[in-house]
Design a protein around this motif. Structure first.
Motif, PDB file in Angstrom:
ATOM      1  N   GLU A  43      31.909  20.950  54.912  1.00  0.00           N
ATOM      2  CA  GLU A  43      31.819  19.482  54.536  1.00  0.00           C
ATOM      3  C   GLU A  43      32.611  18.557  54.882  1.00  0.00           C
ATOM      4  OE1 GLU A  43      30.980  19.340  50.462  1.00  0.00           O
ATOM      5  OE2 GLU A  43      29.072  20.087  50.506  1.00  0.00           O
ATOM      6  N   GLY A  73      26.469  26.305  49.475  1.00  0.00           N
ATOM      7  CA  GLY A  73      27.525  25.870  50.001  1.00  0.00           C
ATOM      8  C   GLY A  73      28.766  26.220  49.378  1.00  0.00           C
ATOM      9  N   ALA A  74      28.880  27.032  48.204  1.00  0.00           N
ATOM     10  CA  ALA A  74      30.076  27.478  47.738  1.00  0.00           C
ATOM     11  C   ALA A  74      30.578  28.742  48.553  1.00  0.00           C
ATOM     12  CB  ALA A  74      29.720  27.939  46.481  1.00  0.00           C
ATOM     13  N   ARG A 101      34.126  23.520  50.469  1.00  0.00           N
ATOM     14  CA  ARG A 101      32.823  23.541  50.292  1.00  0.00           C
ATOM     15  C   ARG A 101      32.338  23.365  51.734  1.00  0.00           C
ATOM     16  NH1 ARG A 101      29.520  24.393  46.270  1.00  0.00           N
ATOM     17  NH2 ARG A 101      28.225  22.868  47.197  1.00  0.00           N
TER      18      ARG A 101
END
Length: 127
Positions: A43, A73-74, A101
């Motif tokens: 991210e 997204g973890a 992330r």
């Protein structure tokens, strides 16, 4: 001596895991894996801290880290695939990536899917 931390520009590889058996090691059942429209990516730029003790000892190297990026997204299942040769650098890369992330990979229908990613983290000292 100033420190410089370099993150290799591209993630080395990714494999979709949605609707496939859980991967063991680096073996991923790619025949059953859905085609991806996009791969997982951070991210934000990845900028782990250079460990102070490693800096004092002038340790340098590249850590190849294998991780699973979930559809949320973890990050999970973070492990060293190839060591830098220094435990301090390896642990710094692992600790940082555990908290990172990612934007998840997406299949061709646009749905987020779990994926495996290999991330190279280079710790480099320059004068």
């Amino acid at each position: 001596m100033k420190k410089q931390l370099a993150f290799a520009a591209a993630l080395i590889s990714a494999a979709a895991l949605a609707q496939t058996p859980r991967a063991t090691g680096d073996n991923v059942a790619t025949a059953a894996a859905p085609a991806l429209a996009s791969y997982a990516r951070p991210e934000a730029p990845l900028n782990p801290e250079y460990p102070p003790a490693a800096l004092r000892q002038e340790q340098q190297g590249q850590v190849m880290v294998r991780l699973r990026v979930l559809a949320s997204g973890a990050v999970t299942d973070v492990q060293v695939r190839s060591s830098s040769g220094y435990a301090l650098l390896d642990e710094a890369a692992l600790a940082y990536l555990r908290g990172a992330r990612f934007i998840p990979a997406r299949d061709r229908s646009g749905l987020p899917v779990d994926s495996l990613v290999i991330v190279p983290i280079r710790f480099v000292l320059e004068d």
